[in-house]
Write a protein that holds these residues in place. Structure first.
Motif, PDB file in Angstrom:
ATOM      1  N   GLN A 148       0.809  -1.222   0.000  1.00 33.58           N
ATOM      2  CA  GLN A 148       0.000   0.000   0.000  1.00 33.58           C
ATOM      3  C   GLN A 148       0.840   1.268   0.000  1.00 33.58           C
ATOM      4  O   GLN A 148       0.279   2.371  -0.064  1.00 33.58           O
ATOM      5  CB  GLN A 148      -0.922   0.011   1.235  1.00 33.58           C
ATOM      6  CG  GLN A 148      -1.926  -1.111   1.266  1.00 33.58           C
ATOM      7  CD  GLN A 148      -2.906  -1.049   0.103  1.00 33.58           C
ATOM      8  OE1 GLN A 148      -3.384   0.024  -0.260  1.00 33.58           O
ATOM      9  NE2 GLN A 148      -3.204  -2.201  -0.487  1.00 33.58           N
TER      10      GLN A 148
ATOM     11  N   ARG B 126       0.399   3.484  -3.125  1.00 34.59           N
ATOM     12  CA  ARG B 126      -0.958   4.008  -3.262  1.00 34.59           C
ATOM     13  C   ARG B 126      -1.245   5.108  -2.255  1.00 34.59           C
ATOM     14  O   ARG B 126      -2.069   5.998  -2.520  1.00 34.59           O
ATOM     15  CB  ARG B 126      -1.969   2.875  -3.082  1.00 34.59           C
ATOM     16  CG  ARG B 126      -1.785   1.727  -4.068  1.00 34.59           C
ATOM     17  CD  ARG B 126      -2.798   0.628  -3.822  1.00 34.59           C
ATOM     18  NE  ARG B 126      -2.557  -0.524  -4.694  1.00 34.59           N
ATOM     19  CZ  ARG B 126      -3.303  -1.638  -4.657  1.00 34.59           C
ATOM     20  NH1 ARG B 126      -4.303  -1.734  -3.797  1.00 34.59           N
ATOM     21  NH2 ARG B 126      -3.015  -2.641  -5.477  1.00 34.59           N
ATOM     22  N   ASN B 127      -0.626   5.045  -1.122  1.00 39.82           N
ATOM     23  CA  ASN B 127      -0.849   6.041  -0.070  1.00 39.82           C
ATOM     24  C   ASN B 127       0.450   6.787   0.209  1.00 39.82           C
ATOM     25  O   ASN B 127       1.178   6.464   1.153  1.00 39.82           O
ATOM     26  CB  ASN B 127      -1.354   5.364   1.212  1.00 39.82           C
ATOM     27  CG  ASN B 127      -2.642   4.597   0.980  1.00 39.82           C
ATOM     28  OD1 ASN B 127      -3.487   5.003   0.186  1.00 39.82           O
ATOM     29  ND2 ASN B 127      -2.794   3.472   1.661  1.00 39.82           N
TER      30      ASN B 127
END
Length: 426
Positions: A28, A31-32
């Motif tokens: 993640q 994406r973040n």
């Protein structure tokens, strides 16, 4: 609970661990992206906090301040083809006379100097053990060192912060590596393994304790018969192992007595096996089921290598009972094709090399633990021998155009902000 706090899914921090939650946080990360809104001081502190959680979270801040170096190691590769072709004088030919060189410029990728910020931490013994795939996390590698399971240059090392020098060789106990990198047991397998270990160590199980009062009553009634009947009663616990050992010894001697066409190496194996059986017979009641199973497997392996079964004796009922399954195995082997025989031999060899052993703390037969493949890489500055669980620290990590030898999941900008944070404090 401790693992959840270490690998939390909110306000995530990437760790040096093969944990599945850590792998999720790592996936993640693109994406973040990290929000760097705020002052320059806040940006530097946030980058320092994120990068330090991955690079040496077990190192205290004061220790890292002593390891930090503002000079970052890097190398520039030299192209040997143009160096051998010319001495460089053509670069100055025609300069100032309007002559322009039309040679295409070679694009050289940038050198990621900032990724070398945490290069001194890669010299630590615990970090090198994790990088060599001998431990599933940096904390487990530190535990191996503290518990005395690691040797450096043949000597036991109990200091995780030991700084390796080029040419140092470190080795971890293979059982620790198999436990760290192998699949975990489920709850039922763990309980079964504990019960089996207790039986091997000689501790009675609850069912045996329940039967003990009946055995005591039978022992009390036995002395009323005669003094001669006491001697067989004492030999009862060792009668069954003695019979099995005598059977194995008879089979081995029968193969030696037969005039079979097998090599001298197999004869030596059989003679050493007979010596082991005689040693076990001398121990008497101290022989365990594990010893019997190992001796039986050793004899079957020798007979498999010889390629023939032990001939039976007419007077011994034990050897006569073993003739039937051996002849059936011969018939089955003759009915198989050459490829099927080869496949069967490979399967038997794999079963011997990677057996099922409930006493081990990891799942058997051994298999890699899940979620291991994303972390299964070895840096260039380590030379690892997985068969003996040892590695050599070849040299210090360096940066070169387009690549850095310090593995890191963070970008160049985050490393640059963290470098500026520590550079301000020097």
């Amino acid at each position: 609970m401790r693992a959840k706090l270490l690998h939390r899914l909110k306000r995530t921090k990437i760790r040096q661990s093969w944990n599945k939650y850590n792998l999720y946080n790592l996936s993640q990360l693109p994406r973040n992206p990290v929000d760097y809104s705020g002052t320059f001081f806040q940006q530097k502190w946030k980058s320092k906090s994120l990068t330090r959680a991955y690079h040496g979270e077990q190192i205290k801040e004061k220790q890292w301040h002593r390891l930090f170096r503002p000079r970052l190691a890097a190398v520039v590769p030299m192209d040997h083809v143009p160096l051998a072709r010319s001495d460089g004088s053509e670069h100055g030919a025609g300069r100032g006379s309007g002559v322009q060189s039309r040679r295409p410029k070679k694009l050289v990728p940038q050198t990621p100097y900032m990724h070398m910020l945490y290069a001194p931490a890669e010299r630590r013994l615990d970090t090198a053990i994790f990088r060599a795939l001998f431990a599933s996390s940096i904390r487990q590698a530190r535990q191996f060192v503290v518990h005395g399971s690691v040797k450096v240059n043949g000597k036991k090392m109990i200091y995780p912060g030991y700084l390796l020098n080029p040419g140092d060789m470190f080795q971890v106990e293979p059982e620790r590596v198999l436990y760290a990198t192998g699949a975990r047991k489920d709850r039922y397998d763990r309980h079964a393994g504990r019960r089996l270990r207790r039986q091997i160590e000689g501790k009675t199980s609850p069912s045996e304790e329940a039967e003990s009062p009946l055995e005591e009553k039978q022992d009390e009634e036995a002395p009323s018969e005669s003094t001669k009947s006491d001697q067989p009663a004492e030999e009862k616990p060792i009668t069954k192992p003695k019979v099995q050992l005598s059977t194995l010894l008879g089979r081995a001697r029968a193969v030696l007595a037969s005039k079979g066409d097998f090599s001298a190496k197999r004869k030596q194996d059989l003679r050493s096996f007979t010596r082991d059986v005689r040693t076990a017979l001398s121990r008497g009641s101290k022989v365990t089921t594990t010893d019997l199973a190992s001796l039986d497997g050793q004899l079957s392996e020798i007979l498999t290598k010889i390629g023939e079964n032990a001939p039976s004796k007419e007077n011994s009922p034990a050897t006569a009972a073993t003739e039937t399954p051996l002849s059936e195995e011969e018939e089955v082997m003759q009915s198989l094709s050459a490829s099927d025989r080869r496949a069967l031999q490979l399967a038997l060899q794999e079963a011997r090399d990677n057996p099922i052993d409930p006493t081990k703390p990891y799942a058997t037969p051994w298999r890699p633990r899940p979620f291991m493949s994303p972390f299964a890489f070895i840096p260039r500055f380590l030379e690892v021998h997985q068969s003996i669980c040892s590695a050599v620290y070849l040299r210090h990590p360096v940066a070169r155009p387009g690549a850095s030898e310090v593995p890191s999941p963070f970008s160049r900008g985050e490393h640059q902000l963290a470098f500026n944070w520590y550079l301000r404090r020097r």
